[in-house]
Design a protein around this motif. Structure first.
Motif, PDB file in Angstrom:
ATOM      1  N   GLY A   1       0.828  -1.207   0.000  1.00  0.00           N
ATOM      2  CA  GLY A   1       0.000   0.000   0.000  1.00  0.00           C
ATOM      3  C   GLY A   1       0.859   1.252   0.000  1.00  0.00           C
ATOM      4  O   GLY A   1       0.611   2.201  -0.750  1.00  0.00           O
ATOM      5  N   ARG A   2       1.881   1.269   0.841  1.00  0.00           N
ATOM      6  CA  ARG A   2       2.789   2.423   0.874  1.00  0.00           C
ATOM      7  C   ARG A   2       3.541   2.582  -0.437  1.00  0.00           C
ATOM      8  O   ARG A   2       3.768   3.701  -0.904  1.00  0.00           O
ATOM      9  CB  ARG A   2       3.773   2.273   2.019  1.00  0.00           C
ATOM     10  CG  ARG A   2       3.143   2.483   3.363  1.00  0.00           C
ATOM     11  CD  ARG A   2       4.173   2.488   4.452  1.00  0.00           C
ATOM     12  NE  ARG A   2       3.523   2.540   5.742  1.00  0.00           N
ATOM     13  CZ  ARG A   2       3.907   1.843   6.795  1.00  0.00           C
ATOM     14  NH1 ARG A   2       4.943   1.051   6.715  1.00  0.00           N
ATOM     15  NH2 ARG A   2       3.253   1.950   7.930  1.00  0.00           N
ATOM     16  N   MET A   3       3.943   1.459  -1.024  1.00  0.00           N
ATOM     17  CA  MET A   3       4.667   1.536  -2.303  1.00  0.00           C
ATOM     18  C   MET A   3       3.787   2.167  -3.383  1.00  0.00           C
ATOM     19  O   MET A   3       4.264   3.003  -4.164  1.00  0.00           O
ATOM     20  CB  MET A   3       5.127   0.138  -2.739  1.00  0.00           C
ATOM     21  CG  MET A   3       6.276  -0.393  -1.924  1.00  0.00           C
ATOM     22  SD  MET A   3       6.691  -2.106  -2.285  1.00  0.00           S
ATOM     23  CE  MET A   3       6.949  -2.087  -4.018  1.00  0.00           C
ATOM     24  N   PHE A   4       2.520   1.791  -3.434  1.00  0.00           N
ATOM     25  CA  PHE A   4       1.636   2.357  -4.446  1.00  0.00           C
ATOM     26  C   PHE A   4       1.331   3.824  -4.179  1.00  0.00           C
ATOM     27  O   PHE A   4       1.178   4.609  -5.110  1.00  0.00           O
ATOM     28  CB  PHE A   4       0.338   1.547  -4.549  1.00  0.00           C
ATOM     29  CG  PHE A   4       0.416   0.434  -5.542  1.00  0.00           C
ATOM     30  CD1 PHE A   4       0.276   0.684  -6.894  1.00  0.00           C
ATOM     31  CD2 PHE A   4       0.638  -0.865  -5.131  1.00  0.00           C
ATOM     32  CE1 PHE A   4       0.358  -0.330  -7.814  1.00  0.00           C
ATOM     33  CE2 PHE A   4       0.720  -1.890  -6.050  1.00  0.00           C
ATOM     34  CZ  PHE A   4       0.579  -1.622  -7.398  1.00  0.00           C
ATOM     35  N   VAL A   5       1.256   4.217  -2.908  1.00  0.00           N
ATOM     36  CA  VAL A   5       1.025   5.630  -2.606  1.00  0.00           C
ATOM     37  C   VAL A   5       2.236   6.451  -3.021  1.00  0.00           C
ATOM     38  O   VAL A   5       2.098   7.527  -3.616  1.00  0.00           O
ATOM     39  CB  VAL A   5       0.679   5.812  -1.109  1.00  0.00           C
ATOM     40  CG1 VAL A   5       0.723   7.272  -0.718  1.00  0.00           C
ATOM     41  CG2 VAL A   5      -0.687   5.230  -0.816  1.00  0.00           C
ATOM     42  N   TRP A   6       3.444   5.963  -2.732  1.00  0.00           N
ATOM     43  CA  TRP A   6       4.646   6.686  -3.162  1.00  0.00           C
ATOM     44  C   TRP A   6       4.763   6.702  -4.686  1.00  0.00           C
ATOM     45  O   TRP A   6       5.193   7.699  -5.272  1.00  0.00           O
ATOM     46  CB  TRP A   6       5.906   6.087  -2.532  1.00  0.00           C
ATOM     47  CG  TRP A   6       6.087   6.537  -1.125  1.00  0.00           C
ATOM     48  CD1 TRP A   6       5.918   5.799   0.004  1.00  0.00           C
ATOM     49  CD2 TRP A   6       6.425   7.858  -0.698  1.00  0.00           C
ATOM     50  NE1 TRP A   6       6.140   6.574   1.112  1.00  0.00           N
ATOM     51  CE2 TRP A   6       6.457   7.850   0.706  1.00  0.00           C
ATOM     52  CE3 TRP A   6       6.702   9.038  -1.362  1.00  0.00           C
ATOM     53  CZ2 TRP A   6       6.758   8.971   1.455  1.00  0.00           C
ATOM     54  CZ3 TRP A   6       7.001  10.165  -0.610  1.00  0.00           C
ATOM     55  CH2 TRP A   6       7.027  10.126   0.770  1.00  0.00           C
ATOM     56  N   LEU A   7       4.377   5.613  -5.336  1.00  0.00           N
ATOM     57  CA  LEU A   7       4.367   5.597  -6.797  1.00  0.00           C
ATOM     58  C   LEU A   7       3.369   6.618  -7.329  1.00  0.00           C
ATOM     59  O   LEU A   7       3.636   7.308  -8.323  1.00  0.00           O
ATOM     60  CB  LEU A   7       4.033   4.201  -7.312  1.00  0.00           C
ATOM     61  CG  LEU A   7       3.962   4.031  -8.825  1.00  0.00           C
ATOM     62  CD1 LEU A   7       5.325   4.277  -9.451  1.00  0.00           C
ATOM     63  CD2 LEU A   7       3.460   2.654  -9.177  1.00  0.00           C
ATOM     64  N   ALA A   8       2.230   6.755  -6.668  1.00  0.00           N
ATOM     65  CA  ALA A   8       1.229   7.739  -7.082  1.00  0.00           C
ATOM     66  C   ALA A   8       1.767   9.155  -6.949  1.00  0.00           C
ATOM     67  O   ALA A   8       1.531   9.999  -7.824  1.00  0.00           O
ATOM     68  CB  ALA A   8      -0.046   7.574  -6.250  1.00  0.00           C
ATOM     69  N   VAL A   9       2.506   9.431  -5.875  1.00  0.00           N
ATOM     70  CA  VAL A   9       3.104  10.761  -5.704  1.00  0.00           C
ATOM     71  C   VAL A   9       4.095  11.038  -6.827  1.00  0.00           C
ATOM     72  O   VAL A   9       4.103  12.130  -7.413  1.00  0.00           O
ATOM     73  CB  VAL A   9       3.783  10.864  -4.316  1.00  0.00           C
ATOM     74  CG1 VAL A   9       4.626  12.118  -4.216  1.00  0.00           C
ATOM     75  CG2 VAL A   9       2.747  10.812  -3.216  1.00  0.00           C
ATOM     76  N   PHE A  10       4.911  10.047  -7.162  1.00  0.00           N
ATOM     77  CA  PHE A  10       5.876  10.203  -8.255  1.00  0.00           C
ATOM     78  C   PHE A  10       5.166  10.436  -9.589  1.00  0.00           C
ATOM     79  O   PHE A  10       5.545  11.325 -10.364  1.00  0.00           O
ATOM     80  CB  PHE A  10       6.781   8.976  -8.336  1.00  0.00           C
ATOM     81  CG  PHE A  10       7.692   8.982  -9.518  1.00  0.00           C
ATOM     82  CD1 PHE A  10       8.811   9.798  -9.543  1.00  0.00           C
ATOM     83  CD2 PHE A  10       7.429   8.179 -10.615  1.00  0.00           C
ATOM     84  CE1 PHE A  10       9.649   9.816 -10.640  1.00  0.00           C
ATOM     85  CE2 PHE A  10       8.266   8.182 -11.710  1.00  0.00           C
ATOM     86  CZ  PHE A  10       9.382   9.006 -11.726  1.00  0.00           C
ATOM     87  N   VAL A  11       4.142   9.631  -9.867  1.00  0.00           N
ATOM     88  CA  VAL A  11       3.424   9.763 -11.136  1.00  0.00           C
ATOM     89  C   VAL A  11       2.724  11.118 -11.217  1.00  0.00           C
ATOM     90  O   VAL A  11       2.683  11.742 -12.282  1.00  0.00           O
ATOM     91  CB  VAL A  11       2.435   8.588 -11.331  1.00  0.00           C
ATOM     92  CG1 VAL A  11       1.529   8.817 -12.517  1.00  0.00           C
ATOM     93  CG2 VAL A  11       3.179   7.284 -11.499  1.00  0.00           C
ATOM     94  N   LEU A  12       2.186  11.609 -10.102  1.00  0.00           N
ATOM     95  CA  LEU A  12       1.553  12.931 -10.093  1.00  0.00           C
ATOM     96  C   LEU A  12       2.574  14.017 -10.413  1.00  0.00           C
ATOM     97  O   LEU A  12       2.303  14.917 -11.223  1.00  0.00           O
ATOM     98  CB  LEU A  12       0.898  13.206  -8.743  1.00  0.00           C
ATOM     99  CG  LEU A  12       0.260  14.581  -8.583  1.00  0.00           C
ATOM    100  CD1 LEU A  12      -0.897  14.741  -9.566  1.00  0.00           C
ATOM    101  CD2 LEU A  12      -0.202  14.791  -7.163  1.00  0.00           C
ATOM    102  N   ALA A  13       3.755  13.936  -9.799  1.00  0.00           N
ATOM    103  CA  ALA A  13       4.802  14.920 -10.090  1.00  0.00           C
ATOM    104  C   ALA A  13       5.203  14.868 -11.556  1.00  0.00           C
ATOM    105  O   ALA A  13       5.361  15.917 -12.217  1.00  0.00           O
ATOM    106  CB  ALA A  13       6.011  14.682  -9.189  1.00  0.00           C
TER     107      ALA A  13
END
Length: 132
Positions: free
Chosen positions: A5-17
């Motif tokens: 779950g944390r990995m996907f949230v951090w991936l989401a932050v990266f993809v948003l940036a």
């Protein structure tokens, strides 16, 4: 599941940036939209995994001291002989072909998709009061 779950949230932050940077620099609508949609998918998966991890017991992947053998065993039940995914695949292929060939093809694809979906959902349902 907490780690995933944390990995996907951090991936989401990266993809948003990256979506913001890409959108500002390229001014191209299709790629920017795809990146924002990928952000949404990552957030949904991360939220689901985090939400589920708070309601189930901690798995071996959440324990830093765990061995590989700690996660061995039965994972779940998977239908061994279902024909319903084939019906959904054929119906989905016809639906996407309908976008390229003509929208009239969706009249043939929709019933196949509905039959496959209905069959898959109720494949192991035998009724509320049915006796064996």
């Amino acid at each position: 599941m907490k780690i995933q779950g944390r990995m996907f949230v951090w991936l989401a932050v990266f993809v948003l940036a990256m979506a913001i940077v890409y959108g500002v620099w390229s001014k191209e609508a299709a790629g920017t939209t795809a990146l924002f949609m990928a952000f949404g998918l990552c957030i949904m998966i991360g939220f689901y995994l985090g939400f589920t991890a708070s309601r189930v017991d901690a798995g071996a992947q959440d324990n830093k001291e765990a061995d590989v053998a700690d996660d061995a065993g039965e994972i779940g039940f998977f239908s061994p002989h279902s024909w319903q995914p084939l019906a959904l695949g054929v119906g989905g292929a016809l639906a996407f072909l309908g976008v390229a060939v003509g929208w009239w093809l969706l009249y043939f694809a929709a019933p196949i998709i509905l039959i496959g979906l209905f069959g898959w959902v109720f494949e192991y349902y035998h009724g509320e009061n049915r006796t064996q």
